[in-house]
Design a protein around this motif. Structure first.
Motif, PDB file in Angstrom:
ATOM      1  N   VAL A  52      55.755 -36.445   4.628  1.00 43.32           N
ATOM      2  CA  VAL A  52      56.206 -37.812   4.362  1.00 43.32           C
ATOM      3  C   VAL A  52      55.217 -38.824   4.936  1.00 43.32           C
ATOM      4  O   VAL A  52      54.907 -39.843   4.304  1.00 43.32           O
ATOM      5  CB  VAL A  52      57.613 -38.041   4.944  1.00 43.32           C
ATOM      6  CG1 VAL A  52      58.010 -39.507   4.842  1.00 43.32           C
ATOM      7  CG2 VAL A  52      58.635 -37.168   4.217  1.00 43.32           C
ATOM      8  N   LYS A  53      54.691 -38.548   6.124  1.00 38.31           N
ATOM      9  CA  LYS A  53      53.750 -39.477   6.758  1.00 38.31           C
ATOM     10  C   LYS A  53      52.425 -39.547   6.001  1.00 38.31           C
ATOM     11  O   LYS A  53      51.829 -40.624   5.866  1.00 38.31           O
ATOM     12  CB  LYS A  53      53.495 -39.052   8.204  1.00 38.31           C
ATOM     13  CG  LYS A  53      52.630 -40.039   8.979  1.00 38.31           C
ATOM     14  CD  LYS A  53      52.411 -39.584  10.412  1.00 38.31           C
ATOM     15  CE  LYS A  53      51.588 -40.594  11.198  1.00 38.31           C
ATOM     16  NZ  LYS A  53      51.297 -40.122  12.569  1.00 38.31           N
ATOM     17  N   ALA A  54      51.950 -38.404   5.515  1.00 38.75           N
ATOM     18  CA  ALA A  54      50.649 -38.359   4.845  1.00 38.75           C
ATOM     19  C   ALA A  54      50.713 -38.788   3.386  1.00 38.75           C
ATOM     20  O   ALA A  54      49.683 -39.139   2.798  1.00 38.75           O
ATOM     21  CB  ALA A  54      50.070 -36.947   4.939  1.00 38.75           C
ATOM     22  N   ALA A  55      51.898 -38.767   2.782  1.00 42.60           N
ATOM     23  CA  ALA A  55      52.026 -39.024   1.349  1.00 42.60           C
ATOM     24  C   ALA A  55      51.453 -40.376   0.906  1.00 42.60           C
ATOM     25  O   ALA A  55      50.748 -40.432  -0.120  1.00 42.60           O
ATOM     26  CB  ALA A  55      53.492 -38.905   0.933  1.00 42.60           C
ATOM     27  N   PRO A  56      51.713 -41.491   1.606  1.00 47.71           N
ATOM     28  CA  PRO A  56      51.149 -42.766   1.138  1.00 47.71           C
ATOM     29  C   PRO A  56      49.625 -42.756   1.057  1.00 47.71           C
ATOM     30  O   PRO A  56      49.033 -43.256   0.097  1.00 47.71           O
ATOM     31  CB  PRO A  56      51.651 -43.772   2.181  1.00 47.71           C
ATOM     32  CG  PRO A  56      52.891 -43.160   2.736  1.00 47.71           C
ATOM     33  CD  PRO A  56      52.612 -41.695   2.762  1.00 47.71           C
ATOM     34  N   VAL A  57      48.968 -42.191   2.061  1.00 47.68           N
ATOM     35  CA  VAL A  57      47.503 -42.173   2.085  1.00 47.68           C
ATOM     36  C   VAL A  57      46.957 -41.221   1.026  1.00 47.68           C
ATOM     37  O   VAL A  57      45.955 -41.519   0.371  1.00 47.68           O
ATOM     38  CB  VAL A  57      46.997 -41.806   3.493  1.00 47.68           C
ATOM     39  CG1 VAL A  57      45.487 -41.721   3.515  1.00 47.68           C
ATOM     40  CG2 VAL A  57      47.475 -42.843   4.507  1.00 47.68           C
ATOM     41  N   SER A  83      42.007 -38.967   6.616  1.00 49.68           N
ATOM     42  CA  SER A  83      43.039 -39.744   7.313  1.00 49.68           C
ATOM     43  C   SER A  83      44.402 -39.072   7.187  1.00 49.68           C
ATOM     44  O   SER A  83      45.183 -39.043   8.143  1.00 49.68           O
ATOM     45  CB  SER A  83      43.114 -41.160   6.733  1.00 49.68           C
ATOM     46  OG  SER A  83      41.924 -41.877   6.985  1.00 49.68           O
ATOM     47  N   ALA A  84      44.682 -38.532   5.997  1.00 46.48           N
ATOM     48  CA  ALA A  84      45.944 -37.808   5.811  1.00 46.48           C
ATOM     49  C   ALA A  84      45.998 -36.598   6.739  1.00 46.48           C
ATOM     50  O   ALA A  84      47.050 -36.289   7.308  1.00 46.48           O
ATOM     51  CB  ALA A  84      46.095 -37.381   4.355  1.00 46.48           C
ATOM     52  N   GLY A  85      44.846 -35.927   6.908  1.00 48.99           N
ATOM     53  CA  GLY A  85      44.785 -34.826   7.868  1.00 48.99           C
ATOM     54  C   GLY A  85      45.073 -35.301   9.279  1.00 48.99           C
ATOM     55  O   GLY A  85      45.785 -34.629  10.048  1.00 48.99           O
ATOM     56  N   GLY A  86      44.534 -36.476   9.630  1.00 46.94           N
ATOM     57  CA  GLY A  86      44.821 -37.055  10.937  1.00 46.94           C
ATOM     58  C   GLY A  86      46.284 -37.402  11.098  1.00 46.94           C
ATOM     59  O   GLY A  86      46.879 -37.188  12.170  1.00 46.94           O
ATOM     60  N   ASP A  87      46.895 -37.935  10.034  1.00 45.50           N
ATOM     61  CA  ASP A  87      48.330 -38.246  10.075  1.00 45.50           C
ATOM     62  C   ASP A  87      49.148 -37.004  10.377  1.00 45.50           C
ATOM     63  O   ASP A  87      50.086 -37.032  11.186  1.00 45.50           O
ATOM     64  CB  ASP A  87      48.775 -38.820   8.720  1.00 45.50           C
ATOM     65  CG  ASP A  87      48.232 -40.209   8.473  1.00 45.50           C
ATOM     66  OD1 ASP A  87      47.968 -40.927   9.452  1.00 45.50           O
ATOM     67  OD2 ASP A  87      48.068 -40.578   7.297  1.00 45.50           O
ATOM     68  N   ILE A  88      48.796 -35.906   9.723  1.00 48.78           N
ATOM     69  CA  ILE A  88      49.525 -34.652   9.929  1.00 48.78           C
ATOM     70  C   ILE A  88      49.359 -34.159  11.368  1.00 48.78           C
ATOM     71  O   ILE A  88      50.332 -33.764  12.023  1.00 48.78           O
ATOM     72  CB  ILE A  88      49.032 -33.589   8.925  1.00 48.78           C
ATOM     73  CG1 ILE A  88      49.438 -33.997   7.504  1.00 48.78           C
ATOM     74  CG2 ILE A  88      49.579 -32.209   9.275  1.00 48.78           C
ATOM     75  CD1 ILE A  88      48.820 -33.154   6.411  1.00 48.78           C
ATOM     76  N   CYS A  89      48.136 -34.233  11.877  1.00 49.52           N
ATOM     77  CA  CYS A  89      47.892 -33.770  13.258  1.00 49.52           C
ATOM     78  C   CYS A  89      48.684 -34.579  14.280  1.00 49.52           C
ATOM     79  O   CYS A  89      49.224 -34.022  15.253  1.00 49.52           O
ATOM     80  CB  CYS A  89      46.401 -33.848  13.585  1.00 49.52           C
ATOM     81  SG  CYS A  89      45.380 -32.635  12.713  1.00 49.52           S
ATOM     82  N   LEU A  90      48.768 -35.886  14.073  1.00 45.86           N
ATOM     83  CA  LEU A  90      49.431 -36.738  15.058  1.00 45.86           C
ATOM     84  C   LEU A  90      50.944 -36.557  15.092  1.00 45.86           C
ATOM     85  O   LEU A  90      51.601 -37.068  16.008  1.00 45.86           O
ATOM     86  CB  LEU A  90      49.085 -38.211  14.802  1.00 45.86           C
ATOM     87  CG  LEU A  90      47.621 -38.606  15.018  1.00 45.86           C
ATOM     88  CD1 LEU A  90      47.447 -40.114  14.879  1.00 45.86           C
ATOM     89  CD2 LEU A  90      47.113 -38.144  16.375  1.00 45.86           C
ATOM     90  N   ILE A  91      51.481 -35.840  14.115  1.00 47.57           N
ATOM     91  CA  ILE A  91      52.908 -35.507  14.166  1.00 47.57           C
ATOM     92  C   ILE A  91      53.198 -34.632  15.388  1.00 47.57           C
ATOM     93  O   ILE A  91      54.239 -34.740  16.027  1.00 47.57           O
ATOM     94  CB  ILE A  91      53.336 -34.790  12.871  1.00 47.57           C
ATOM     95  CG1 ILE A  91      53.384 -35.784  11.699  1.00 47.57           C
ATOM     96  CG2 ILE A  91      54.680 -34.096  13.039  1.00 47.57           C
ATOM     97  CD1 ILE A  91      54.521 -36.766  11.749  1.00 47.57           C
TER      98      ILE A  91
END
Length: 251
Positions: A52-57, A83-91
């Motif tokens: 869900v977090k990575a979907a917009p990017v 950036s989407a990869g970064g979003d996933i990691c920061l979860i």
């Protein structure tokens, strides 16, 4: 008559492309709204939360790929994927450094994109622009110096002190090259990205104990920055195609 036909064609093209671009961006707005509706930061780390977090990017990456093609994987589209990869990691908090590395690569890819021919016609410099560059670098250096005592108190200061310094260097380089393009959307995207990351650093490294709506500020500015950079890159491509059309008409 030929000039009038060309002007009319330009107006139709701008109107049509703007409408199509808006339709392409609907998944971004829908997925961003879903993220804020579910408010993922308050949920437990999970694959669903990461998606869900990575979907917009990722939806923005699809838009850029649709307009520019596979070559943009070495530019803005690739930066969005990283950036989407970064979003996933920061979860997952223990993957913070890996997430920061993903975003660092994203800034590098954005910087490479801003140096391409799509932006070269707008990239002339002036004294005012050089002064703006200086302000960016001084501000970035000042922010790093401000964060340094808190980085030294982090659990792994020997890692975070150089890592954050290197990251700050890459993001200010990206913002500088964004300013060099002289394209307002791209420039604003770079600056808003800096605001988002600075706000995140204030919270992550305990510079402030509590920041009202801090997570909301981080994510709102983050998604906005990515949106501005993506649209700016698409418009730069459309402008380049328009110039090629005019050259063809004159030949």
């Amino acid at each position: 008559m030929d000039i009038l036909e060309t002007d009319a064609y330009d107006r139709r093209q701008r109107r049509n492309t703007s409408c199509i671009l808006f339709l392409f961006l609907l998944p971004f707005f829908a997925s961003a709204a879903l993220y804020f509706y579910l408010w993922i930061p308050d949920s437990a780390p999970s694959i669903l939360a990461a998606g869900v977090k990575a979907a917009p990017v990722l939806s923005l990456a699809f838009v850029v790929l649709s307009y520019i093609g596979g070559k943009s994987l070495l530019g803005v589209a690739g930066g969005l994927v990283m950036s989407a990869g970064g979003d996933i990691c920061l979860i997952w908090p223990h993957l913070f450094l890996l997430g920061m590395a993903c975003f660092a690569l994203a800034h590098l890819l954005y910087s490479l994109s801003f140096l391409t021919s799509r932006y070269s016609s707008q990239s002339s410099s002036s004294c005012g622009l050089y002064f703006f560059y200086l302000l960016l670098w001084v501000a970035s250096g000042g922010i790093y110096v401000y964060l340094l005592p808190f980085l030294q108190k982090s659990p792994e200061p020997e890692v975070f002190v150089p890592a954050v310094g290197g990251y700050a260097l890459l993001i200010v380089l990206m913002a500088t090259l964004a300013a060099r393009t002289r394209r307002p959307l791209v420039l604003l995207g770079g600056l808003v990205f800096m605001v988002s990351d600075f706000t995140l650093a204030l919270q992550h490294f305990k510079v402030v104990e509590h920041l009202d709506h801090g997570k909301h500020i981080v994510m709102t500015t983050y998604y906005l920055a990515q949106l501005l950079i993506a649209i700016g890159d698409v418009k730069a491509t459309m402008a380049e195609q328009g110039e090629e059309f005019h050259k063809w008409k004159r030949s």
